[in-house]
Design a protein around this motif. Structure first.
Motif, PDB file in Angstrom:
ATOM      1  N   VAL A 147      23.455  -3.114  -1.809  1.00 40.61           N
ATOM      2  CA  VAL A 147      23.737  -1.899  -1.876  1.00 40.61           C
ATOM      3  C   VAL A 147      24.868  -1.223  -3.530  1.00 40.61           C
ATOM      4  CG1 VAL A 147      25.669  -0.450  -0.697  1.00 40.61           C
ATOM      5  CG2 VAL A 147      24.402  -2.557   0.503  1.00 40.61           C
ATOM      6  N   CYS A 148      24.670  -0.830  -3.756  1.00 45.37           N
ATOM      7  CA  CYS A 148      24.917  -0.106  -4.981  1.00 45.37           C
ATOM      8  C   CYS A 148      26.972   0.800  -4.605  1.00 45.37           C
ATOM      9  CB  CYS A 148      24.898   1.102  -5.240  1.00 45.37           C
ATOM     10  SG  CYS A 148      25.236   1.532  -6.739  1.00 45.37           S
ATOM     11  N   THR A 149      28.476  -0.345  -5.449  1.00 42.05           N
ATOM     12  CA  THR A 149      29.510   0.515  -5.048  1.00 42.05           C
ATOM     13  C   THR A 149      29.444   1.359  -5.148  1.00 42.05           C
ATOM     14  OG1 THR A 149      30.048  -0.524  -7.103  1.00 42.05           O
ATOM     15  CG2 THR A 149      30.139  -2.021  -5.620  1.00 42.05           C
ATOM     16  N   ARG A 150      29.056   2.261  -6.002  1.00 43.77           N
ATOM     17  CA  ARG A 150      29.064   3.497  -5.934  1.00 43.77           C
ATOM     18  C   ARG A 150      28.737   4.731  -5.434  1.00 43.77           C
ATOM     19  NH1 ARG A 150      30.308   3.863 -12.217  1.00 43.77           N
ATOM     20  NH2 ARG A 150      31.982   2.834 -12.629  1.00 43.77           N
ATOM     21  N   CYS A 151      27.371   4.294  -4.970  1.00 46.77           N
ATOM     22  CA  CYS A 151      26.279   5.945  -4.720  1.00 46.77           C
ATOM     23  C   CYS A 151      25.724   5.145  -3.309  1.00 46.77           C
ATOM     24  CB  CYS A 151      25.011   5.867  -5.781  1.00 46.77           C
ATOM     25  SG  CYS A 151      23.521   5.017  -4.714  1.00 46.77           S
ATOM     26  N   GLY A 152      26.190   3.910  -3.099  1.00 47.88           N
ATOM     27  CA  GLY A 152      25.564   3.250  -2.039  1.00 47.88           C
ATOM     28  C   GLY A 152      24.044   2.892  -1.339  1.00 47.88           C
ATOM     29  N   ARG A 179      24.700  -2.535  -8.860  1.00 46.71           N
ATOM     30  CA  ARG A 179      24.960  -0.789  -8.938  1.00 46.71           C
ATOM     31  C   ARG A 179      23.691  -0.563  -8.837  1.00 46.71           C
ATOM     32  NH1 ARG A 179      29.330   0.105 -12.149  1.00 46.71           N
ATOM     33  NH2 ARG A 179      31.002  -0.768 -11.173  1.00 46.71           N
ATOM     34  N   CYS A 180      23.074   0.710  -8.428  1.00 46.81           N
ATOM     35  CA  CYS A 180      21.448   1.115  -9.166  1.00 46.81           C
ATOM     36  C   CYS A 180      21.504   0.906 -10.476  1.00 46.81           C
ATOM     37  CB  CYS A 180      21.304   2.077  -7.928  1.00 46.81           C
ATOM     38  SG  CYS A 180      22.227   3.630  -8.467  1.00 46.81           S
ATOM     39  N   ALA A 181      20.618   1.826 -10.718  1.00 44.55           N
ATOM     40  CA  ALA A 181      19.748   1.355 -12.519  1.00 44.55           C
ATOM     41  C   ALA A 181      20.494   2.846 -12.941  1.00 44.55           C
ATOM     42  CB  ALA A 181      18.221   1.853 -12.634  1.00 44.55           C
ATOM     43  N   ALA A 182      20.967   4.206 -11.946  1.00 44.02           N
ATOM     44  CA  ALA A 182      21.354   5.098 -12.327  1.00 44.02           C
ATOM     45  C   ALA A 182      22.579   5.153 -12.697  1.00 44.02           C
ATOM     46  CB  ALA A 182      21.189   5.884 -11.092  1.00 44.02           C
ATOM     47  N   CYS A 183      23.674   4.436 -11.336  1.00 38.64           N
ATOM     48  CA  CYS A 183      25.663   3.846 -11.996  1.00 38.64           C
ATOM     49  C   CYS A 183      25.282   2.657 -12.903  1.00 38.64           C
ATOM     50  CB  CYS A 183      25.538   3.385 -10.068  1.00 38.64           C
ATOM     51  SG  CYS A 183      25.579   5.032  -8.980  1.00 38.64           S
ATOM     52  N   PHE A 184      24.511   2.078 -12.854  1.00 40.55           N
ATOM     53  CA  PHE A 184      24.661   0.818 -14.217  1.00 40.55           C
ATOM     54  C   PHE A 184      24.946   1.263 -15.033  1.00 40.55           C
ATOM     55  CE2 PHE A 184      23.150  -2.481 -16.652  1.00 40.55           C
ATOM     56  CZ  PHE A 184      23.964  -3.413 -16.770  1.00 40.55           C
TER      57      PHE A 184
HETATM   58 ZN   LIG Z   1      24.047   3.738  -7.664  1.00 43.30          ZN
END
Ligand SMILES: [Zn+2]
Length: 189
Positions: A147-152, A179-184
């Motif tokens: 689970v991405c810690t920024r966006c879920g 993180r997901c790729a967008a939030c990484f």
């Molecule tokens: Zn994310």
């Protein structure tokens, strides 16, 4: 029987479990070890000596599950410890870098099955070499997400929270975040 048929019968199976930190890779590895043992297969478990986060002779999940393991400092040690086993499990295989590939292909050629788990991307966002080499050899690849810690969203990357230029830094909760790729954001070199 010709050599080609013999090869087809004795070649071992390679299973690759990869993904970012905190995606359940070691838990999945433990489940596969338990399944192999329930089928009556002898399994040896290896882990890198450098990974001393929780224990030196066990693999341990972030949630506290434990399993006995042989700690080794170099991948060449796999072959000296594994001849009596049908299945070889290797946790945190990215620690061994490309050195892991030759012993693993040797085990497969002699009919042993191999299950590896580890991070396929470093905190710079680059591929850890053993996976680029092992995935084309694999009978099965499972890429887990957390689970991405920024966006879920679904995490595919591991972000390093404190600055380091080291590619491999042992760490757990508080040092890395999924993180997901967008939030990484890749670490600075
Ligand atoms: Zn994310």
């Amino acid at each position: 029987m010709n050599a080609l048929n013999q090869e087809a019968i004795t070649h071992g199976r390679l299973e690759v479990i990869c993904g970012p930190m905190f995606a359940g890779k070691t838990t999945e590895l433990m489940q596969r070890i338990a399944r192999a043992r329930a089928e009556g297969r002898r399994v040896v478990v290896f882990k890198p000596q450098r990974d001393t986060r929780y224990a030196t002779d066990e693999i341990v999940t972030h949630t506290g599950c434990r399993l006995s393991a042989v700690s080794v400092t170099h991948a060449r040690e796999f072959l000296t410890h594994c001849s009596d086993y049908a299945t070889i499990a290797i946790d945190e295989v990215h620690f061994f870098a490309l050195d892991a590939v030759e012993p693993i292909t040797h085990m497969l050629r002699r009919g042993q099955s191999v299950i590896v788990s580890g991070c396929d991307l470093d905190h710079f966002g680059d591929t850890f070499e053993p996976f680029a080499a092992l995935i084309p050899l694999a009978n099965e690849v499972l890429r887990l997400t957390g689970v991405c810690t920024r966006c879920g969203g679904l995490s595919t990357h591991s972000a390093r929270l404190s600055g380091t230029t080291q590619r491999i830094e042992v760490g757990g909760v508080g040092q890395y975040e999924p993180r997901c790729a967008a939030c990484f954001t890749p670490s600075h070199r």
